[in-house]
Design a protein around this motif. Structure first.
Motif, PDB file in Angstrom:
ATOM      1  N   ALA A  88       7.023-123.621  54.714  1.00  0.00           N
ATOM      2  CA  ALA A  88       7.824-124.755  54.276  1.00  0.00           C
ATOM      3  C   ALA A  88       8.069-125.672  55.462  1.00  0.00           C
ATOM      4  CB  ALA A  88       9.161-124.283  53.708  1.00  0.00           C
ATOM      5  N   VAL A  89       8.640-126.827  55.156  1.00  0.00           N
ATOM      6  CA  VAL A  89       9.180-127.677  56.213  1.00  0.00           C
ATOM      7  C   VAL A  89      10.641-127.278  56.391  1.00  0.00           C
ATOM      8  CG1 VAL A  89       9.698-130.024  56.957  1.00  0.00           C
ATOM      9  CG2 VAL A  89       7.616-129.560  55.645  1.00  0.00           C
ATOM     10  N   TYR A  90      11.024-126.986  57.607  1.00  0.00           N
ATOM     11  CA  TYR A  90      12.376-126.534  57.912  1.00  0.00           C
ATOM     12  C   TYR A  90      13.167-127.699  58.511  1.00  0.00           C
ATOM     13  CZ  TYR A  90      11.167-121.699  56.966  1.00  0.00           C
ATOM     14  OH  TYR A  90      10.793-120.531  56.337  1.00  0.00           O
ATOM     15  N   TYR A  91      14.402-127.848  58.021  1.00  0.00           N
ATOM     16  CA  TYR A  91      15.269-128.935  58.446  1.00  0.00           C
ATOM     17  C   TYR A  91      16.584-128.385  58.987  1.00  0.00           C
ATOM     18  CZ  TYR A  91      12.238-131.887  55.550  1.00  0.00           C
ATOM     19  OH  TYR A  91      11.170-132.536  54.994  1.00  0.00           O
ATOM     20  N   CYS A  92      17.016-128.960  60.084  1.00  0.00           N
ATOM     21  CA  CYS A  92      18.323-128.650  60.644  1.00  0.00           C
ATOM     22  C   CYS A  92      19.360-129.545  59.973  1.00  0.00           C
ATOM     23  CB  CYS A  92      18.276-128.906  62.144  1.00  0.00           C
ATOM     24  SG  CYS A  92      19.842-128.722  62.997  1.00  0.00           S
ATOM     25  N   ASN A  93      20.518-128.979  59.654  1.00  0.00           N
ATOM     26  CA  ASN A  93      21.603-129.751  59.048  1.00  0.00           C
ATOM     27  C   ASN A  93      22.873-129.572  59.864  1.00  0.00           C
ATOM     28  OD1 ASN A  93      24.032-129.699  56.735  1.00  0.00           O
ATOM     29  ND2 ASN A  93      22.548-131.349  56.532  1.00  0.00           N
ATOM     30  N   PHE A  94      23.572-130.668  60.101  1.00  0.00           N
ATOM     31  CA  PHE A  94      24.774-130.665  60.931  1.00  0.00           C
ATOM     32  C   PHE A  94      26.001-130.949  60.085  1.00  0.00           C
ATOM     33  CE2 PHE A  94      27.090-131.362  64.851  1.00  0.00           C
ATOM     34  CZ  PHE A  94      28.080-132.261  64.482  1.00  0.00           C
ATOM     35  N   GLY A  95      27.001-130.087  60.200  1.00  0.00           N
ATOM     36  CA  GLY A  95      28.276-130.399  59.591  1.00  0.00           C
ATOM     37  C   GLY A  95      28.414-130.027  58.128  1.00  0.00           C
ATOM     38  N   SER A  96      27.738-128.970  57.684  1.00  0.00           N
ATOM     39  CA  SER A  96      27.880-128.559  56.295  1.00  0.00           C
ATOM     40  C   SER A  96      29.289-128.041  56.020  1.00  0.00           C
ATOM     41  CB  SER A  96      26.861-127.472  55.959  1.00  0.00           C
ATOM     42  OG  SER A  96      27.038-126.350  56.793  1.00  0.00           O
ATOM     43  N   ASN A  97      29.694-128.103  54.760  1.00  0.00           N
ATOM     44  CA  ASN A  97      31.002-127.618  54.341  1.00  0.00           C
ATOM     45  C   ASN A  97      30.845-126.480  53.349  1.00  0.00           C
ATOM     46  OD1 ASN A  97      32.705-129.543  55.757  1.00  0.00           O
ATOM     47  ND2 ASN A  97      31.916-131.068  54.327  1.00  0.00           N
ATOM     48  N   MET A  98      31.909-125.719  53.216  1.00  0.00           N
ATOM     49  CA  MET A  98      31.915-124.639  52.241  1.00  0.00           C
ATOM     50  C   MET A  98      32.711-125.076  51.014  1.00  0.00           C
ATOM     51  SD  MET A  98      30.112-122.293  53.607  1.00  0.00           S
ATOM     52  CE  MET A  98      30.396-121.095  52.323  1.00  0.00           C
ATOM     53  N   ALA A  99      32.148-124.882  49.843  1.00  0.00           N
ATOM     54  CA  ALA A  99      32.838-125.110  48.575  1.00  0.00           C
ATOM     55  C   ALA A  99      32.883-123.748  47.901  1.00  0.00           C
ATOM     56  CB  ALA A  99      32.088-126.127  47.722  1.00  0.00           C
ATOM     57  N   GLY A 100      33.955-123.015  48.174  1.00  0.00           N
ATOM     58  CA  GLY A 100      33.981-121.625  47.727  1.00  0.00           C
ATOM     59  C   GLY A 100      32.959-120.854  48.528  1.00  0.00           C
TER      60      GLY A 100
END
Length: 119
Positions: A88-100
């Motif tokens: 796959a193409v892998y992406y870094c993500n910054f600043g995710s939040n938790m919803a439950g």
């Protein structure tokens, strides 16, 4: 926020690769997502800002390890025992939040890096 991802490449099944992502801001949750052709982008792993809490997709548990450097700006994804379905193409993500219990990605994405696993 600036994100610089590195790593990836091609490997045979059973091999290992390491991805890294450096952010311009520290102490913020970060994670890796991946998107295979024809499929939706999915969470692979997430690490909290202090590095104390990690979340993994069931498909990678026991094979992938997410970590972050002491400066809290750089995260790594050590991928072991790779399988063709990890391609796959892998992406870094910054600043995710938790919803439950669900991780909600932010709008901050690094450039994708290709991971190809051959059988």
């Amino acid at each position: 926020v600036q994100l610089q991802a590195s790593g990836g490449g091609s490997v045979q099944a059973g091999g290992s690769l390491r991805l890294s992502c450096e952010a311009s801001v520290s102490y913020t949750a970060m994670g890796w997502y991946r998107q295979a052709p024809g499929k939706e982008r999915e969470l692979v792993a997430r690490i909290s800002g202090d590095g104390g809490t990690t979340i993994y997709a069931d498909s990678v548990k026991g094979r992938f390890i997410i970590s972050r450097d002491n400066d809290k700006k750089t995260i790594h994804l050590q991928m072991n025992n790779l399988k063709p379905e990890d391609t796959a193409v892998y992406y870094c993500n910054f600043g995710s939040n938790m919803a439950g219990s669900r991780v909600q990605p932010s709008v901050y994405w690094g450039q994708g890096t290709q991971v190809t696993v051959s059988s």
